[in-house]
Write a protein that holds these residues in place. Structure first.
Motif, short mmCIF file in Angstrom:
data_model
loop_
_atom_site.label_atom_id
_atom_site.label_comp_id
_atom_site.label_asym_id
_atom_site.label_seq_id
_atom_site.Cartn_x
_atom_site.Cartn_y
_atom_site.Cartn_z
N ASN A 12 49.87 29.25 58.85
CA ASN A 12 50.96 30.08 58.31
C ASN A 12 51.49 29.82 56.89
O ASN A 12 51.48 28.56 56.38
N SER A 13 51.54 30.90 56.08
CA SER A 13 51.99 30.39 54.60
C SER A 13 53.17 29.78 54.57
O SER A 13 53.46 29.04 53.37
N LYS A 14 54.09 30.07 55.32
CA LYS A 14 55.40 29.40 55.53
C LYS A 14 55.14 27.70 55.36
O LYS A 14 56.10 26.80 54.94
N ASP A 15 54.25 27.38 56.36
CA ASP A 15 53.92 25.90 56.50
C ASP A 15 53.28 25.57 55.25
O ASP A 15 53.81 24.30 54.78
N ALA A 17 53.81 26.42 52.17
CA ALA A 17 55.03 26.48 51.33
C ALA A 17 55.86 25.32 51.47
O ALA A 17 56.63 24.37 50.70
N LYS A 18 56.18 24.91 52.77
CA LYS A 18 57.15 23.62 53.17
C LYS A 18 56.51 22.46 52.66
O LYS A 18 57.05 21.72 52.10
N VAL B 146 59.64 29.05 47.38
CA VAL B 146 59.43 27.55 46.78
C VAL B 146 60.07 27.45 45.49
O VAL B 146 60.65 26.34 45.44
N ARG B 181 56.67 36.30 61.63
CA ARG B 181 55.03 36.10 61.56
C ARG B 181 54.61 34.71 60.85
O ARG B 181 53.45 34.64 60.56
N GLY B 182 55.61 33.90 60.45
CA GLY B 182 55.41 32.61 59.80
C GLY B 182 54.99 32.79 58.29
O GLY B 182 54.34 31.96 57.79
N ASP B 183 55.58 33.99 57.82
CA ASP B 183 55.03 34.18 56.19
C ASP B 183 56.44 33.89 55.45
O ASP B 183 56.19 34.36 54.07
N MET B 184 57.42 33.18 56.09
CA MET B 184 58.47 33.13 55.25
C MET B 184 59.17 31.86 55.77
O MET B 184 59.47 31.81 57.07
N MET B 185 59.56 30.92 54.99
CA MET B 185 60.47 29.83 55.44
C MET B 185 61.49 30.08 56.36
O MET B 185 62.16 30.98 55.86
N ILE B 193 64.63 20.69 54.31
CA ILE B 193 64.21 20.29 52.90
C ILE B 193 65.42 19.88 52.23
O ILE B 193 65.49 18.96 51.42
#
Lengths: 93, 267
Positions: A12-15, A17-18, B146, B181-185, B193
């Protein structure tokens, strides 16, 4: 859904990013530059080389985060991974 | 004595001005006397977002320079009760005002208003120092990207170094479909964080653009989900315990059905 996740590691791109954010923030917060880390690295090499032969190319040093044992709060940690080739005799008494 | 709240973010374009306009108007709807202060000298925008751009005679720098009295520079928003704007100067730069002057100005305003909301410019230089000088509370706006989160982290550090402890976070422009969909935090990722208290989450909403086009803050629009989020934020600042919105409302038929029967995902 979870079944699929078990077989594929998360991409996942968010992981991503994190993870990237966490690393960059450690440096931001500690106010540590890559040059600063290089300085530490070369001094560590200097000290350890007196006692053992190390693989300088394989030496890795980074700032990361770790949980403190006592209260589980997250604190910055300096982690060094230093591959040893062999011990030097002059370090022994 | 009223409260002086600064809205800040570090990064530009994350929605500071929109947040200032909506929270301020929201206070007015809740019956609180409120003044919005645009501290973005040289790049003023709070006036257009509020739809008050045609009524500016004097500005913040005029007040500080003694060209006019404070009262004369305040623009009353006739649509709402007890809502005023102190516009920024457009032709000067950030160095036209000092932190000391801003502190005096906001404390003067806090004598007359319940809430003084300061719209901070982007960046961490003079304009930021001016904007936070008189504040006793800070709200940090970020988006789930980010660059915005990184800058928010920096700002939180600077706020705390300047004595503004415990700033609160507004997460703006969250896209529920992308989070799914897991494409945004997600919210937890960002709280994890940044490690500060969450004040509210504003979903990405077309109404914000439309309302900015019209110069009417979305908080007044009952059909706007972002407006609802801002109304909740205002209530939380006023001390009400408002639960966070369920942002899963656009979920598919099956999960709605599942929820009806009590199998819903917990969240």
């Amino acid at each position: 859904m979870d079944l699929f996740k078990m077989f594929s590691k998360s991409d996942n791109s968010k992981d991503i990013a994190k993870e990237r954010l966490k690393l960059v923030l450690i440096h931001d917060r500690a106010n540590v530059s890559p040059q600063f880390l290089e300085m530490i690295k070369s001094e560590i090499i200097g000290v350890i080389s007196d006692y053992m032969e190390i693989d300088e190319a394989g030496l890795e040093i980074k700032l990361t985060r770790t949980k403190r044992d006592v209260d589980d709060t997250s604190v910055p940690a300096l982690v060094a991974n230093i591959p040893i080739k062999k011990m030097k005799d002059n370090g022994k008494f | 004595m009223g409260e002086v709240i600064v809205i800040t973010s570090g990064k530009g374009g994350v929605g500071k001005t929109t947040t200032t306009a909506n929270i301020g108007t929201g206070f007015s709807l809740e019956g609180k006397s409120t003044v919005l202060v645009d501290a973005d000298i040289g790049l003023r925008n709070l006036d257009v977002v509020m739809g008050l751009e045609n009524r500016i005679v004097y500005d913040l720098v005029d007040v500080v320079d003694g060209v006019c009295r404070l009262r004369q520079a305040l623009i009353k928003d006739k649509r709402y009760s007890n809502l005023y704007l102190l516009p920024a100067a457009q032709t000067k730069d950030k160095n036209a005002v000092t932190p000391q002057q801003m502190q005096e100005l906001t404390s003067e305003l806090a004598k007359e208003f319940d809430y003084v909301i300061v719209d901070c410019p982007a960046g961490i230089e003079q304009g930021f120092k001016n904007a936070i000088a008189g504040a006793n509370k800070a709200i940090v706006v970020t988006t789930p990207e980010v660059s915005a989160v990184r800058d928010a982290d920096r700002i939180i550090g600077l706020l705390e170094a300047n004595g503004l402890r415990n700033p609160q976070l507004v997460i703006n422009r969250l896209r529920v479909d992308m989070v799914k969909r897991g494409d945004m935090m997600n919210i937890d990722d960002m709280i994890d964080i940044l490690a500060i208290e969450l004040l509210g989450v504003v979903p990405d909403d077309e109404h914000i653009i439309v309302s900015t086009n019209r110069g009417e803050p979305a908080v007044t629009n009952n059909d706007s989900i972002a407006g609802q989020a801002y109304r909740n934020i205002v209530k939380r600042i006023l001390g009400e315990d408002v639960p966070f919105m369920n942002l899963e409302s656009d979920q598919g038929f099956m999960s709605k059905l599942a929820k009806m029967f009590g199998f819903g995902k917990k969240k």
